[in-house]
Design an enzyme around this catalytic site. Structure first.
Site, PDB file in Angstrom:
ATOM      1  N   CYS A 191      71.150 -25.553 -45.321  1.00 34.62           N
ATOM      2  CA  CYS A 191      71.550 -25.309 -43.932  1.00 34.62           C
ATOM      3  C   CYS A 191      71.900 -26.623 -43.248  1.00 34.62           C
ATOM      4  O   CYS A 191      71.130 -27.574 -43.285  1.00 34.62           O
ATOM      5  CB  CYS A 191      70.413 -24.673 -43.155  1.00 34.62           C
ATOM      6  N   GLU A 224      83.669 -25.546 -47.000  1.00 32.45           N
ATOM      7  CA  GLU A 224      82.692 -25.301 -48.048  1.00 32.45           C
ATOM      8  C   GLU A 224      82.156 -23.874 -47.988  1.00 32.45           C
ATOM      9  O   GLU A 224      81.995 -23.299 -46.907  1.00 32.45           O
ATOM     10  CB  GLU A 224      81.541 -26.301 -47.933  1.00 32.45           C
ATOM     11  N   CYS A 231      83.168 -28.025 -36.416  1.00 34.59           N
ATOM     12  CA  CYS A 231      82.515 -27.202 -35.388  1.00 34.59           C
ATOM     13  C   CYS A 231      82.496 -27.987 -34.078  1.00 34.59           C
ATOM     14  O   CYS A 231      82.287 -29.204 -34.071  1.00 34.59           O
ATOM     15  CB  CYS A 231      81.088 -26.856 -35.784  1.00 34.59           C
ATOM     16  N   CYS A 281      77.473 -17.627 -48.536  1.00 42.01           N
ATOM     17  CA  CYS A 281      77.432 -18.223 -47.202  1.00 42.01           C
ATOM     18  C   CYS A 281      78.820 -18.807 -46.932  1.00 42.01           C
ATOM     19  O   CYS A 281      79.268 -19.688 -47.666  1.00 42.01           O
ATOM     20  CB  CYS A 281      76.365 -19.320 -47.184  1.00 42.01           C
ATOM     21  N   CYS A 285      73.055 -31.366 -37.306  1.00 40.46           N
ATOM     22  CA  CYS A 285      73.904 -30.624 -38.239  1.00 40.46           C
ATOM     23  C   CYS A 285      75.095 -31.473 -38.674  1.00 40.46           C
ATOM     24  O   CYS A 285      75.825 -32.012 -37.833  1.00 40.46           O
ATOM     25  CB  CYS A 285      74.394 -29.349 -37.548  1.00 40.46           C
ATOM     26  N   CYS A 330      75.629 -29.723 -32.481  1.00 36.98           N
ATOM     27  CA  CYS A 330      74.168 -29.796 -32.667  1.00 36.98           C
ATOM     28  C   CYS A 330      73.834 -31.111 -33.388  1.00 36.98           C
ATOM     29  O   CYS A 330      74.463 -31.438 -34.395  1.00 36.98           O
ATOM     30  CB  CYS A 330      73.673 -28.594 -33.466  1.00 36.98           C
TER      31      CYS A 330
HETATM   32  N1  SAH Z   1      77.013 -22.192 -36.224  1.00 38.75           N
HETATM   33  C1  SAH Z   1      76.075 -21.209 -36.574  1.00 38.75           C
HETATM   34  C2  SAH Z   1      75.988 -20.966 -38.052  1.00 38.75           C
HETATM   35  C3  SAH Z   1      75.975 -22.155 -38.992  1.00 38.75           C
HETATM   36  S1  SAH Z   1      74.547 -23.135 -39.079  1.00 38.75           S
HETATM   37  C4  SAH Z   1      74.703 -21.549 -35.995  1.00 38.75           C
HETATM   38  O1  SAH Z   1      74.513 -22.651 -35.565  1.00 38.75           O
HETATM   39  O2  SAH Z   1      73.871 -20.655 -35.972  1.00 38.75           O
HETATM   40  C5  SAH Z   1      73.299 -22.156 -39.875  1.00 38.75           C
HETATM   41  C6  SAH Z   1      71.868 -22.545 -39.485  1.00 38.75           C
HETATM   42  O3  SAH Z   1      71.522 -23.840 -40.000  1.00 38.75           O
HETATM   43  C7  SAH Z   1      71.665 -22.655 -37.978  1.00 38.75           C
HETATM   44  O4  SAH Z   1      70.486 -21.987 -37.599  1.00 38.75           O
HETATM   45  C8  SAH Z   1      71.539 -24.134 -37.752  1.00 38.75           C
HETATM   46  O5  SAH Z   1      70.857 -24.437 -36.586  1.00 38.75           O
HETATM   47  C9  SAH Z   1      70.834 -24.576 -39.005  1.00 38.75           C
HETATM   48  N2  SAH Z   1      70.942 -26.023 -39.281  1.00 38.75           N
HETATM   49  C10 SAH Z   1      71.929 -26.863 -38.915  1.00 38.75           C
HETATM   50  N3  SAH Z   1      71.679 -28.113 -39.368  1.00 38.75           N
HETATM   51  C11 SAH Z   1      70.498 -28.059 -40.024  1.00 38.75           C
HETATM   52  C12 SAH Z   1      69.713 -29.020 -40.733  1.00 38.75           C
HETATM   53  N4  SAH Z   1      70.097 -30.294 -40.849  1.00 38.75           N
HETATM   54  N5  SAH Z   1      68.563 -28.612 -41.288  1.00 38.75           N
HETATM   55  C13 SAH Z   1      68.160 -27.311 -41.211  1.00 38.75           C
HETATM   56  N6  SAH Z   1      68.868 -26.362 -40.571  1.00 38.75           N
HETATM   57  C14 SAH Z   1      70.026 -26.721 -39.976  1.00 38.75           C
HETATM   58 FE1  SF4 Z   2      78.037 -25.815 -35.251  1.00 38.33          FE
HETATM   59 FE2  SF4 Z   2      76.215 -26.846 -36.875  1.00 38.33          FE
HETATM   60 FE3  SF4 Z   2      75.563 -26.250 -34.352  1.00 38.33          FE
HETATM   61 FE4  SF4 Z   2      76.013 -24.271 -36.114  1.00 38.33          FE
HETATM   62  S1  SF4 Z   2      74.364 -25.787 -36.208  1.00 38.33           S
HETATM   63  S2  SF4 Z   2      76.810 -24.445 -34.018  1.00 38.33           S
HETATM   64  S3  SF4 Z   2      77.643 -25.221 -37.383  1.00 38.33           S
HETATM   65  S4  SF4 Z   2      77.063 -27.795 -34.984  1.00 38.33           S
END
Ligand code: SAH
Ligand code: SF4
Length: 354
Positions: free
Chosen positions: A347, A101, A121, A114, A128, A125
């Site tokens: 995000c 995406e 990934c 973006c 996410c 996390c």
């Molecule tokens: N992998 C990288 C970039 C992609 S995520 C990273 O983790 O930084 C981009 C941002 O979105 C990150 O700061 C991540 O922690 C945040 N993010 C992930 N899931 C989210 C959610 N459900 N709500 C708000 N922010 C989220």
């Molecule tokens: Fe991967 Fe999502 Fe964690 Fe970013 S926030 S490192 S995309 S699992």
């Protein structure tokens, strides 16, 4: 006999394109014309383009079905627009069938794309959607470049004359887990003779891959760095970001300090606010202490909902109090503008329909 595997003509940067031509006996002075067609004009069919005869012959011989090189052309499976019309999410299918995406966001007077850097990934996390789906593979440089070309094409249709000026690596995947491809793609995307998004308008967001943060500094990469922190103690952070076990908070902050010292650049810290997990005044105070001496900007992100996580976003008052503590400690601290939540383009909501 096996056919050698076709390669993407969007994978190499300008220097790489020159090398390809030289290896095939073509004068490298022709590289710029080809580069401009691919990256500045974003041409998807080179047969329509007029080139000097030696380059024309090379293109006819080398690019296309059954030949050495192909042009990156991910298929648009779906485009979803947010109700306010400001955000468009593109679901793109790659040559091997994987889907990723890309999100185009319009703000007052500027547009930001973006992009994804991996299919899935590996970092896991908990909040996410991409992390919840697991890792599939790294994207090639051309697959990253193609997302920007796609967004730019759409922008030229919806807002003729508007330039795509900003790029964030905040889509699916961890950019610093796919370091080589990401750096090659950024070299292409920021080239003034190509797409030409200035390095100062490019932000790499990382979950905190410590060795790669130091490498960025040592290699003097000119891009902005955003670090996803989310926790002010090792325990608080590791509960949300499992890779904190591999690169503990202390070593991450140390790497950020080092990065700041070497580059002289400000670091952006991302903080997803989750009720009862990381939004207390004590946490805010501890965070301010942790970042002391670092030129830091803290970006607060209200948690967006995802299917695999039951946490909820902090209420407004709690978030504002958190922000005030950081501001009082002298840190610039802003809330990220929310975009595309109704179309799951916010995000952490990207999962490419998997
Ligand atoms: N992998 C990288 C970039 C992609 S995520 C990273 O983790 O930084 C981009 C941002 O979105 C990150 O700061 C991540 O922690 C945040 N993010 C992930 N899931 C989210 C959610 N459900 N709500 C708000 N922010 C989220
Ligand atoms: Fe991967 Fe999502 Fe964690 Fe970013 S926030 S490192 S995309 S699992």
């Amino acid at each position: 006999m096996n056919q050698p595997e076709q390669k993407s003509l969007h994978d190499p940067d300008l220097a790489g394109l020159r090398e390809i031509l030289v290896a095939d006996g073509v004068n490298p002075c022709h590289a710029r014309a080809l580069w401009g067609a691919l990256h500045r004009e974003g041409i998807s069919d080179l047969s329509l383009k007029s080139f000097a005869p030696p380059l024309r012959r090379w293109v006819d011989r080398s690019v296309g079905e059954g030949k050495a090189y192909f042009l990156e052309a991910p298929e648009l499976v779906e485009e979803i627009r947010s109700d306010d019309g400001l955000t468009r999410k593109f679901l793109l299918r790659l040559r091997d069938g994987q889907t990723i995406e890309t999100v185009l966001m319009g703000y007052a007077g500027r547009h930001t794309v973006c992009v994804s850097t991996q299919a899935g990934c590996a970092m896991g996390c908990v909040f996410c959607a991409t992390g919840q789906g697991g890792y599939v593979r790294h994207l090639r440089p051309g697959e990253i470049v193609a997302q920007v070309l796609h967004a730019r094409r759409v922008l030229s249709e919806i807002a003729p004359g508007r330039r795509l000026r900003n790029l964030v690596l905040m889509g699916m995947g961890e950019p610093l887990h796919n370091y080589e491809s990401v750096m090659l793609a950024l070299s292409s995307i920021s080239d003034p003779g190509g797409i030409s998004i200035g390095p100062s308008r490019i932000a790499i967001s990382t979950v905190g891959v410590v060795p790669a943060i130091l490498r960025l500094a040592e290699e003097s990469r000119p891009y902005n760095l955003a670090v996803s922190l989310h926790g002010s103690t090792q325990e608080e952070r590791a509960a949300l970001v499992p890779v904190a076990k591999r690169w503990p908070l202390e070593s991450l902050i140390e790497a950020c300090r080092e990065y700041g010292k070497i580059t002289g650049k400000r670091i952006f810290f991302e903080w997803t606010l989750i009720a009862g997990k990381n939004d207390s005044p004590e946490t805010a105070t501890r965070l301010a202490g942790l970042l002391e001496g670092i030129d830091a900007h803290i970006n607060l992100i209200p948690l967006n909902p995802t299917g695999g996580y039951s946490g909820v976003e902090s209420d407004g008052g709690t978030g504002e109090q958190f922000q005030e503590i950081l501001l009082a400690a002298g840190f610039p601290c802003t809330f990220r503008q929310r975009r595309g939540i109704d179309v799951a383009a916010g995000c952490g909501m990207l999962k490419a329909g998997r």
